[in-house]
Design an enzyme around this catalytic site. Structure first.
Site, PDB file in Angstrom:
ATOM      1  N   GLY A   1      -1.040  27.540  -9.266  1.00 45.35           N
ATOM      2  CA  GLY A   1      -0.969  26.220  -9.745  1.00 45.35           C
ATOM      3  C   GLY A   1      -1.969  25.979 -11.170  1.00 45.35           C
ATOM      4  O   GLY A   1      -2.672  26.740 -11.427  1.00 45.35           O
TER       5      GLY A   1
ATOM      6  N   LYS B   1      -0.249  42.275  -7.222  1.00 43.07           N
ATOM      7  CA  LYS B   1      -1.706  42.075  -7.150  1.00 43.07           C
ATOM      8  C   LYS B   1      -2.197  42.968  -6.233  1.00 43.07           C
ATOM      9  O   LYS B   1      -3.502  43.293  -6.415  1.00 43.07           O
ATOM     10  CB  LYS B   1      -1.660  40.521  -6.713  1.00 43.07           C
TER      11      LYS B   1
END
Ligand code: NAP
Ligand code: HSE
Length: 440
Positions: A310, A212
């Site tokens: 999530g 990332k």
């Protein structure tokens, strides 16, 4: 409003995130159509999985004929206009994305490993075929950091990023710190909650955060970065004793990604478990939350905060990218105020409830507090405390401040009570009200 033609989506992957995308389109698809001026009706036309027999836990039933194990059908099916890659990994995922781009089908992906390792090849194909790749979900789950860099901060030189960009390791460190869990138990919890990668080694060895960080740095500084140039260490070596030491010294342990451009233009990019002062805002980033502080030369400091992993937060970003891709196809770029409902209404402030702090300027005589308390009680307002500080400049003053802390009640009750209190002889001016907000 006439029914919009549907835009077919080929969904590669129906695990944590893929099924979250299905659920989101089931529950919010109509909202999206309305918000895009009726132009965008998204419909999942094909779903690629590995195991056709696996039970799927979704909102509503997914027609079995949508499932396939052959990724080429996603590319070849004329009903599929946008390909969403959510299988993970860098091999099959690469083939799917490359083939979709070559077929002129815009791609949405949340796969940071793929873009960090093979993004240069894929973006070359994207440029050549003039077919976009959208990847908001690839960095920091539900936080719109990619779009902010690509659009909102486009006029900035970015000096630095610092932040927490792996939800799983932040969750594990938090559970070790707050609940005294051991590392393995905390990791199992994170996997159960759908936060971890299919290969959780990437989360705990720092490489998911490094992928990332590489994407952020590449967007900010515009040159290809070799992953080998990033210094990466993960949280596998963190022991409860380190956490305790940190605490005693006034620190917390966080897995931080630091990216900054130095004056000579060279970029520093590293991911490491770090001690940060308890008072630092990043120390309050708990659970699966991520936070990224961005420093741009014109915007200054900006802080992005939200759930970094999530099912739903990630699906939120993927769906936003699908809409962005659909906008490119359907050319509905209207983004202003779009009236799409007539049933909206505003809640009167008198019906909003919080607790309150109220300061009264009163004449200093016995019984004043009781008089005010009686009026409040008549309006069913509970008192959690009162205070009457002595004026240090003039202890014998005739007028003093009396402070009341009030339990939660509708603001309308308080307004009516204060209108009466104001009429009491002992009250000298309009009471001053602060709301006590419990945010979160
Ligand atoms: P997941 O739960 O493991 O789901 C993967 C899905 O892909 C499954 O449906 C699996 O099929 C399918 N699949 C895997 N390999 C395949 C192959 N070779 N051919 C066909 N189907 C294949 O993964 P996830 O958590 O949803 O993550 C998906 C992607 O999103 C990853 O790139 C991840 O890095 C990224 N992401 C995840 C999160 C998160 O919080 N989970 C957040 C941001 C980004 P079966 O169901 O049949 O096994
Ligand atoms: N495994 C990743 C994390 C998912 O925990 O942050 C979000 O990219």
């Amino acid at each position: 409003m006439s029914a919009a033609p549907s835009i077919g989506i080929g969904l590669a992957g129906f695990g944590t995130v893929g099924s979250g995308v299905w659920n989101t389109l089931e529950s919010n698809g109509e909202l999206i159509t309305n918000r895009t001026d009726g132009s965008t009706r998204l419909e999942i036309a094909r779903i690629l999985v590995r195991d056709l027999a696996k039970a799927r836990n979704t909102t509503g039933e997914v027609p079995s004929e949508l499932f396939t194990t052959d990724w080429k059908t996603l590319i070849e099916d004329p009903a599929v206009k946008i390909v969403v890659e959510l299988i993970g990994g860098t091999t099959d995922a690469y083939d799917i994305v490359a083939a979709a781009l070559k077929a002129g089908k815009p791609v949405v992906t949340g796969n940071k490993a793929l873009l960090a390792e093979r993004g240069a090849e894929l973006f070359a194909i994207s440029r050549e075929t003039k077919t976009p790749i959208h990847f908001e979900a690839a960095v920091a789950g539900g936080i719109p950091i990619i779009r902010s860099l690509q659009d909102s901060f486009i006029g900035n030189h970015i000096h630095s990023f610092s932040g927490i960009i792996n939800g799983t390791s932040n969750y594990i460190l938090g559970r070790m710190t707050d609940a005294g869990l051991d590392y393995e138990t905390a990791l199992k919890e994170a996997q159960k909650l759908g936060y971890a990668e299919a290969d959780p080694a990437l989360d705990v060895n720092g490489w998911d955060a490094a992928h990332k960080a590489l994407l952020l740095a590449t967007l900010a500084y515009g040159f290809p970065i070799d992953p080998a140039e990033i210094h990466v260490s993960g949280i596998e070596q963190v022991r409860p004793a380190d956490i305790k030491f940190a605490k005693n010294l006034g620190y917390v342990v966080k897995l931080l990604a630091i990216i900054r451009q130095h004056k000579d233009g060279a970029v520093e990019c590293r991911v490491q478990p770090s001690f940060i002062a308890k008072s630092n805002i990043l120390a309050s980033v708990h659970d699966v939350f991520n936070a990224v502080a961005v420093h741009g030369d014109t915007v200054g400091e900006s802080l992005f905060y939200g759930r970094g992993a999530g099912q739903n937060p990630t699906a939120s970003s993927v769906v936003a990218d699908i809409v962005e891709a659909a906008r490119g196809i359907e050319l509905s770029n209207h983004r202003g105020f779009l009236p799409y409902t007539e049933s909206g209404s505003m809640r009167p402030v008198s019906e909003t409830s919080t607790a309150y702090y109220v300061r009264f300027d009163v004449t200093d005589r016995p019984g004043v507090i009781a008089e005010i308390a009686r009026v409040l009680a008549d309006h069913e307002i509970g008192i959690s405390g009162t205070h009457s500080p002595v004026n240090p400049d003039d202890p014998d003053a005739d007028f003093v401040d009396v402070v009341f802390l009030l339990h939660t009640c509708p603001f309308g009750n308080l307004q009516r009570a204060l209108a009466e209190v104001e009429k009491l002889d002992c009250v000298n001016s309009e009471p001053v009200v602060f709301r006590i907000e419990s945010l979160g």
